[in-house]
Write an enzyme that holds these catalytic residues in place. Structure first.
Site, short mmCIF file in Angstrom:
data_model
loop_
_atom_site.label_atom_id
_atom_site.label_comp_id
_atom_site.label_asym_id
_atom_site.label_seq_id
_atom_site.Cartn_x
_atom_site.Cartn_y
_atom_site.Cartn_z
N HIS A 11 -80.79 -5.03 -40.18
CA HIS A 11 -80.00 -3.82 -40.46
C HIS A 11 -78.51 -4.07 -40.19
CE1 HIS A 11 -83.36 -0.86 -40.71
NE2 HIS A 11 -83.99 -1.83 -40.06
N LYS A 70 -70.93 17.09 -29.94
CA LYS A 70 -70.59 16.54 -28.62
C LYS A 70 -70.35 15.05 -28.70
CE LYS A 70 -74.15 17.91 -26.12
NZ LYS A 70 -74.94 18.95 -26.73
N LYS A 77 -56.79 34.06 -22.97
CA LYS A 77 -57.97 34.87 -22.65
C LYS A 77 -59.15 33.97 -22.24
CE LYS A 77 -60.83 38.40 -24.85
NZ LYS A 77 -61.08 39.11 -26.12
N ILE A 86 -69.21 13.24 -31.12
CA ILE A 86 -67.91 12.88 -31.72
C ILE A 86 -66.78 13.18 -30.74
CG2 ILE A 86 -66.31 13.36 -33.63
CD1 ILE A 86 -68.83 11.87 -34.50
N GLU A 131 -85.33 22.71 -20.59
CA GLU A 131 -85.48 21.26 -20.41
C GLU A 131 -84.21 20.57 -19.92
OE1 GLU A 131 -87.10 20.27 -24.17
OE2 GLU A 131 -85.17 20.37 -25.21
N GLN A 171 -87.86 -5.88 -48.67
CA GLN A 171 -89.28 -6.11 -48.94
C GLN A 171 -89.64 -5.63 -50.35
OE1 GLN A 171 -91.26 -4.18 -45.62
NE2 GLN A 171 -90.54 -5.71 -44.14
N CYS A 222 -83.98 -4.08 -45.06
CA CYS A 222 -85.28 -4.03 -44.41
C CYS A 222 -86.38 -3.68 -45.42
CB CYS A 222 -85.23 -3.06 -43.22
SG CYS A 222 -86.45 -3.50 -41.97
N LYS A 238 -66.45 35.78 -26.71
CA LYS A 238 -67.57 36.19 -25.82
C LYS A 238 -68.67 35.13 -25.70
CE LYS A 238 -68.02 40.16 -24.30
NZ LYS A 238 -67.14 40.73 -23.30
N GLU A 278 -76.08 -2.33 -41.05
CA GLU A 278 -75.34 -1.06 -40.86
C GLU A 278 -75.08 -0.74 -39.39
OE1 GLU A 278 -78.45 -1.36 -41.90
OE2 GLU A 278 -79.74 0.30 -41.28
N SER A 325 -76.22 24.32 -30.90
CA SER A 325 -76.35 22.87 -30.98
C SER A 325 -75.54 22.39 -32.19
CB SER A 325 -77.82 22.47 -31.11
OG SER A 325 -78.36 23.09 -32.24
N1 GLN Z 1 -91.71 -0.66 -42.80
C1 GLN Z 1 -91.13 -1.95 -42.85
C2 GLN Z 1 -91.55 -2.82 -41.67
O1 GLN Z 1 -91.95 -2.32 -40.64
C3 GLN Z 1 -89.62 -1.88 -42.93
C4 GLN Z 1 -88.97 -1.28 -41.72
C5 GLN Z 1 -87.58 -0.82 -41.94
O2 GLN Z 1 -87.12 -0.62 -43.07
N2 GLN Z 1 -86.86 -0.58 -40.86
O3 GLN Z 1 -91.48 -4.01 -41.74
#
Ligand code: GLN
Length: 544
Positions: free
Chosen positions: A510, A19, A226, A21, A152, A388, A384, A192, A512, A15
């Site tokens: 998020h 795959k 081969k 990429i 599986e 907070q 996130c 092999k 990202e 593993s």
């Molecule tokens: N635990 C926090 C929430 O549920 C932040 C979640 C997170 O960072 N993705 O609001």
């Protein structure tokens, strides 16, 4: 005749060969020749999705616009192709069985005994063809998680066998990714394990069409010959995938090996033009030739496993290339933020990112990191949970609410500045019930984020249950906190900033997940730029 062509990617020997990429790189080359391509991942585990999995188990959980919690390979697909994926791009055994069992309960099988073959395999085949039947794609690449021979994966392999037969020659092919290990003691590469793995695939009735061989050393002509002879593939279908210094080199390495050309000819598609990778290569060149560097601290509790923050790390690569700087990431465990770590590590950073997360572990460390970045004016991005934590830090240390907390960590806190969202209060099931996917956010004029996005309304992806508590808004704003982004329908606070600080931004969403090679995320680009300015200001200050 089928109009969509299907490519199946299986794995053998080991593993973690990459795959995802390889699939993404092939898709990039085909896309760069003008084909409309998408990639799908089939995961043979029984969880309905990876949403309930601990990041240590499976790395980051990637979230799509339509709110699917998916495998992190979908992140690679989007980053390489710049095409959004959706729920249909990630299917697990759990989801397949759930759907078959639901149909059985509705009586849809008309009294038949429900079995792996044909009911489970039919469901798998249907899920594979959903994307092709949408008419949106010329080519669908389906990656099967795990390794051939796993109990599986068997229903998936059988489904591919049937589909290959149903689609007919030249409409589908199988790429098998294997490992050609180097035995240092013998000074030799060994074929092999690949031979055995191809044989295992054949026992299930599938002949690999193309072999992609992961290797640490160049495969010689003889060794390729081969492999071709003993694995029953054409010699030009033996493709070497040598270790690369960055995953962003892999499309070019596959181009040199002719993976796209052989794929097109086997699918009976024109192989005349060459792929236009100019934009891609510009990015790779900027990534590899930085003019300066910055160091950003990634404060999180899963830092031992790099895959836990995959999209964040990749977003920094995109943003670094955009700014022509190398972004060094210093991973700092949020459970170990001692005065020494603050003095020797955090104080030396050019930017602080407090990562997303769940649960109490490590949060006091995150709060200390926020406090240091705020007080010492180091550029800060909180994502996130990180946002907070910034709200809690400000409440405690600026608003004098010393016991402020999130109810996630302390249900009976006297100052619940982060509260459970109203609609979450009746939620019992944990899977797929967070506030997920793309939601709108309205940006305030004269804010950092308005400047960054150059737009009043943005769409960003979410994954959370808790929110900024509206009851504390006035108090926090009076103390100086700026609310610069809110949901236009509900008023939910999405973004906070701080005055008297060069760059302090916390976002409930998020960013990202949406950063790609061709569209680096503006917030990461701006954060890295702020880190560059911070370095310059600091060196100017020491010189005067
Ligand atoms: N635990 C926090 C929430 O549920 C932040 C979640 C997170 O960072 N993705 O609001």
């Amino acid at each position: 005749m089928a109009s969509t062509k299907y490519i199946f990617v299986t794995g053998g020997v080991s593993s973690s060969l990459g795959k995802g990429i390889i699939a993404a790189s092939l898709a990039k080359l085909l896309q760069a020749r003008g084909y409309r391509v998408t990639i799908q991942k089939l995961d043979p585990y029984i969880n309905i999705d990876p949403g309930t999995l601990n990041p240590y188990e499976h790395g980051e959980c990637y979230v799509t616009d339509d709110g699917a919690e998916t495998d992190l390979d979908l992140g690679h697909y989007e980053r390489f192709l710049n095409v959004a994926t959706s729920q249909a791009n990630n299917v697990t055994t759990g989801r397949i069985y759930q759907s078959v069992i639901d149909k059985e309960r509705r009586g849809e099988f008309l009294g038949k005994t429900v079995q792996v073959i044909p009911h489970i395999t039919n469901e798998i085949k249907e899920r594979i063809q959903i994307l092709g039947n949408s008419g949106d794609y010329d080519i669908v690449i389906t990656e099967i998680g795990g390794t051939v021979g796993d109990i599986e994966s068997l229903p998936y392999i059988e489904s591919i066998r049937q589909l290959k037969w149903e689609l007919g020659k030249q409409n589908s092919l199988v790429i098998h990714l294997t490992l050609v290990p180097y035995l240092a003691a013998a000074g030799e590469l060994k074929t092999k394990p690949t031979q055995h793995s191809v044989k295992t695939l054949m026992e299930s009735g599938i002949q690999a069409d193309i072999l992609v061989c992961r290797t640490e050393h160049e495969l010689s002509y003889e060794l390729r010959a081969k492999l071709a002879r003993f694995c029953n593939v054409e010699q030009e279908a033996v493709i070497q995938s040598i270790d690369a210094s960055t995953i962003y080199d892999v499309p070019n390495l596959m181009l040199e090996e002719g993976l796209d050309g052989i794929t097109l000819s086997k699918l009976n598609l024109p192989n005349t033009s060459s792929p236009d990778l100019s934009q891609w290569n510009e990015f790779v060149s900027r990534h590899k030739n930085p003019k300066s560097e910055v160091t950003i601290g990634l404060i999180g509790k899963y830092v031992e496993l790099q895959d836990s923050y995959k999209s964040i790390l990749e977003a920094f690569i995109h943003a670094g290339a955009e700014n022509e700087v190398k972004v060094n990431i210093e991973s700092i465990h949020s459970e170990h933020i001692t005065p020494d770590v603050i003095k020797n590590k955090i104080a030396k950073l050019d930017g602080v990112l407090v990562a997303p997360g769940f649960g109490e572990r490590g949060i006091e460390g995150k709060i200390k990191a926020v406090q240091y970045a705020r007080e010492h004016k180091i550029p800060f991005l909180g994502i996130c949970l990180g946002m907070q934590m910034a709200v809690i830090e400000y409440s405690r240390n600026v608003c004098n609410l010393s016991k402020a907390n999130s109810v996630e960590m302390e249900p009976n806190t006297p100052h619940p500045v982060i509260n459970l969202m109203e609609e979450q209060k009746s939620v019992i099931d944990m899977g797929g019930t967070m506030r997920l996917g793309a939601w709108e956010c309205k940006l305030e004029a004269d804010s950092i984020v308005r400047d960054v996005y150059k737009n009043d309304l943005i769409l960003e992806r979410h994954r959370h249950r808790y929110e900024f508590n509206e009851a504390y808004r006035e108090q926090l704003e009076e103390a100086g906190m700026l609310i610069t982004g809110t949901n236009p329908d509900t008023g939910l606070v999405e973004i906070i900033e701080l005055p008297d600080h060069p760059w302090f931004v916390g976002v409930q969403y998020h960013p990202e997940y949406k950063s790609t090679v061709s569209e680096p995320h503006p917030l990461f680009v701006a954060f890295v730029r702020a880190a560059v300015s911070y370095v310059q200001d600091r060196s100017n200050a020491t010189m005067t």
